[in-house]
Design a protein around this motif. Structure first.
Motif, PDB file in Angstrom:
ATOM      1  N   GLY A   8      17.869 112.092  46.351  1.00 25.55           N
ATOM      2  CA  GLY A   8      16.947 111.442  47.004  1.00 25.55           C
ATOM      3  C   GLY A   8      16.091 112.295  47.774  1.00 25.55           C
ATOM      4  N   TRP A   9      14.717 111.612  47.989  1.00 25.65           N
ATOM      5  CA  TRP A   9      13.902 112.204  48.923  1.00 25.65           C
ATOM      6  C   TRP A   9      13.637 111.116  50.055  1.00 25.65           C
ATOM      7  CZ3 TRP A   9      11.636 116.705  48.885  1.00 25.65           C
ATOM      8  CH2 TRP A   9      11.380 117.361  47.531  1.00 25.65           C
ATOM      9  N   PHE A  10      13.467 111.441  51.282  1.00 25.67           N
ATOM     10  CA  PHE A  10      13.411 111.122  52.477  1.00 25.67           C
ATOM     11  C   PHE A  10      12.195 111.527  53.309  1.00 25.67           C
ATOM     12  CE2 PHE A  10      17.199 108.252  52.704  1.00 25.67           C
ATOM     13  CZ  PHE A  10      18.071 108.942  51.740  1.00 25.67           C
ATOM     14  N   ARG A  11      11.560 110.947  54.430  1.00 25.35           N
ATOM     15  CA  ARG A  11      10.577 111.604  54.991  1.00 25.35           C
ATOM     16  C   ARG A  11      10.734 111.199  56.421  1.00 25.35           C
ATOM     17  NH1 ARG A  11       5.299 108.318  52.418  1.00 25.35           N
ATOM     18  NH2 ARG A  11       5.687 106.381  53.485  1.00 25.35           N
ATOM     19  N   GLN A  12      10.390 112.061  57.323  1.00 24.04           N
ATOM     20  CA  GLN A  12      10.277 111.511  58.576  1.00 24.04           C
ATOM     21  C   GLN A  12       8.960 112.069  59.503  1.00 24.04           C
ATOM     22  OE1 GLN A  12      13.467 113.100  61.097  1.00 24.04           O
ATOM     23  NE2 GLN A  12      13.341 111.445  62.476  1.00 24.04           N
ATOM     24  N   ALA A  13       8.207 111.261  59.972  1.00 24.05           N
ATOM     25  CA  ALA A  13       6.965 111.266  60.785  1.00 24.05           C
ATOM     26  C   ALA A  13       7.416 111.559  62.237  1.00 24.05           C
ATOM     27  CB  ALA A  13       6.156 110.027  60.422  1.00 24.05           C
ATOM     28  N   PRO A  14       6.399 112.354  62.856  1.00 27.02           N
ATOM     29  CA  PRO A  14       6.623 112.350  64.284  1.00 27.02           C
ATOM     30  C   PRO A  14       6.704 111.059  65.112  1.00 27.02           C
ATOM     31  CG  PRO A  14       4.744 113.756  63.554  1.00 27.02           C
ATOM     32  CD  PRO A  14       5.147 112.808  62.409  1.00 27.02           C
ATOM     33  N   GLY A  15       7.995 111.207  65.808  1.00 26.62           N
ATOM     34  CA  GLY A  15       8.134 109.818  66.557  1.00 26.62           C
ATOM     35  C   GLY A  15       8.797 108.666  65.814  1.00 26.62           C
ATOM     36  N   LYS A  16       9.123 108.813  64.627  1.00 23.17           N
ATOM     37  CA  LYS A  16       9.613 107.760  63.870  1.00 23.17           C
ATOM     38  C   LYS A  16      10.880 108.228  63.267  1.00 23.17           C
ATOM     39  CE  LYS A  16       5.087 105.602  62.188  1.00 23.17           C
ATOM     40  NZ  LYS A  16       4.327 105.157  61.332  1.00 23.17           N
ATOM     41  N   GLU A  17      11.716 107.101  62.783  1.00 23.02           N
ATOM     42  CA  GLU A  17      12.965 107.535  62.156  1.00 23.02           C
ATOM     43  C   GLU A  17      12.705 107.751  60.656  1.00 23.02           C
ATOM     44  OE1 GLU A  17      15.663 104.307  64.515  1.00 23.02           O
ATOM     45  OE2 GLU A  17      15.515 104.065  62.602  1.00 23.02           O
ATOM     46  N   ARG A  18      13.781 108.523  60.064  1.00 29.80           N
ATOM     47  CA  ARG A  18      13.826 109.047  58.941  1.00 29.80           C
ATOM     48  C   ARG A  18      13.846 108.001  57.935  1.00 29.80           C
ATOM     49  NH1 ARG A  18      18.115 112.946  57.847  1.00 29.80           N
ATOM     50  NH2 ARG A  18      19.569 111.502  57.719  1.00 29.80           N
ATOM     51  N   GLU A  19      13.038 107.766  56.690  1.00 30.28           N
ATOM     52  CA  GLU A  19      12.953 106.577  55.983  1.00 30.28           C
ATOM     53  C   GLU A  19      13.182 106.982  54.384  1.00 30.28           C
ATOM     54  OE1 GLU A  19       9.309 104.485  56.010  1.00 30.28           O
ATOM     55  OE2 GLU A  19       7.969 106.414  55.425  1.00 30.28           O
ATOM     56  N   PHE A  20      13.685 106.320  53.597  1.00 23.29           N
ATOM     57  CA  PHE A  20      13.880 106.550  52.307  1.00 23.29           C
ATOM     58  C   PHE A  20      12.635 106.355  51.408  1.00 23.29           C
ATOM     59  CE2 PHE A  20      15.624 106.200  48.090  1.00 23.29           C
ATOM     60  CZ  PHE A  20      14.975 105.165  47.638  1.00 23.29           C
ATOM     61  N   VAL A  21      12.504 107.441  50.702  1.00 19.45           N
ATOM     62  CA  VAL A  21      11.195 107.312  49.785  1.00 19.45           C
ATOM     63  C   VAL A  21      11.322 107.070  48.384  1.00 19.45           C
ATOM     64  CG1 VAL A  21       9.369 108.817  48.936  1.00 19.45           C
ATOM     65  CG2 VAL A  21      10.025 109.144  51.399  1.00 19.45           C
ATOM     66  N   SER A  22      12.478 107.838  47.834  1.00 21.83           N
ATOM     67  CA  SER A  22      12.727 107.697  46.536  1.00 21.83           C
ATOM     68  C   SER A  22      14.175 108.252  45.975  1.00 21.83           C
ATOM     69  CB  SER A  22      11.621 108.332  45.687  1.00 21.83           C
ATOM     70  OG  SER A  22      11.630 108.114  44.230  1.00 21.83           O
ATOM     71  N   ARG A  23      14.522 107.960  44.939  1.00 23.35           N
ATOM     72  CA  ARG A  23      15.646 108.439  44.325  1.00 23.35           C
ATOM     73  C   ARG A  23      16.050 108.446  43.060  1.00 23.35           C
ATOM     74  NH1 ARG A  23      18.084 105.351  41.308  1.00 23.35           N
ATOM     75  NH2 ARG A  23      19.011 103.172  41.865  1.00 23.35           N
ATOM     76  N   ILE A  24      16.774 109.285  42.417  1.00 18.33           N
ATOM     77  CA  ILE A  24      16.887 109.408  40.819  1.00 18.33           C
ATOM     78  C   ILE A  24      18.297 109.836  40.672  1.00 18.33           C
ATOM     79  CG2 ILE A  24      15.977 111.965  40.816  1.00 18.33           C
ATOM     80  CD1 ILE A  24      14.895 111.363  38.346  1.00 18.33           C
ATOM     81  N   VAL A  25      18.952 109.292  39.513  1.00 20.65           N
ATOM     82  CA  VAL A  25      20.184 109.649  39.317  1.00 20.65           C
ATOM     83  C   VAL A  25      20.207 110.887  38.460  1.00 20.65           C
ATOM     84  CG1 VAL A  25      22.390 108.738  38.223  1.00 20.65           C
ATOM     85  CG2 VAL A  25      20.823 107.086  39.422  1.00 20.65           C
ATOM     86  N   TRP A  26      20.854 111.905  38.664  1.00 14.53           N
ATOM     87  CA  TRP A  26      20.773 112.984  37.929  1.00 14.53           C
ATOM     88  C   TRP A  26      21.249 112.962  36.462  1.00 14.53           C
ATOM     89  CZ3 TRP A  26      18.924 117.447  40.117  1.00 14.53           C
ATOM     90  CH2 TRP A  26      18.762 118.391  39.357  1.00 14.53           C
ATOM     91  N   THR A  27      22.291 112.195  36.348  1.00 13.94           N
ATOM     92  CA  THR A  27      22.495 111.640  34.786  1.00 13.94           C
ATOM     93  C   THR A  27      22.053 110.366  34.450  1.00 13.94           C
ATOM     94  OG1 THR A  27      24.463 113.154  35.304  1.00 13.94           O
ATOM     95  CG2 THR A  27      24.493 111.740  33.303  1.00 13.94           C
TER      96      THR A  27
END
Length: 119
Positions: A35-54
């Motif tokens: 998965g990729w997540f991101r966190q901007a200043p002053g904000k909570e971490r949020e989900f961006v994208s995900r991929i199943v490896w297999t």
């Protein structure tokens, strides 16, 4: 010891593109969801994208759908996030994470890479 290392962050102008990478080591990640997540200043971490490896099944947050593309290179044990049409609101620290397929908690996390979108 499993390890995830992100790279490729930087400063870009609005509308430009950037590709960030996550290289996995220390164990086999087949059977994992990356998965990729991101966190901007002053904000909570949020989900961006995900991929199943297999299998390569993917999903995206609504805020990035149509602009970001997640992919993986099995030979390089690397997951990519191609980000196009970047907006200032995409500015954040981007984190790579891994969880076992069928579970909810991401057990491995990278240290993050900064992406700044500004003119």
């Amino acid at each position: 010891q499993a390890q995830l290392v992100e790279s490729g962050g930087g400063l870009v102008q609005p509308g430009e593109s950037l590709r960030i990478s996550c290289t996995a080591s220390g164990r086999a990640f087949s059977g994992y969801v990356m998965g990729w997540f991101r966190q901007a200043p002053g904000k909570e971490r949020e989900f961006v994208s995900r991929i199943v490896w297999t299998g390569g099944s993917t999903s995206y947050a609504d805020s990035v759908k149509g602009r970001f593309t997640i992919s993986r290179d099995n030979a390089k044990n690397t997951v990519y996030l191609q980000m196009n049409s970047l907006k200032p609101e995409d500015t954040a620290v981007y984190y790579c994470a891994a969880r076992r397929t069928g579970t909810f908690n991401y057990e491995y996390w990278g240290q993050g890479t900064q992406v700044t979108v500004s003119s």
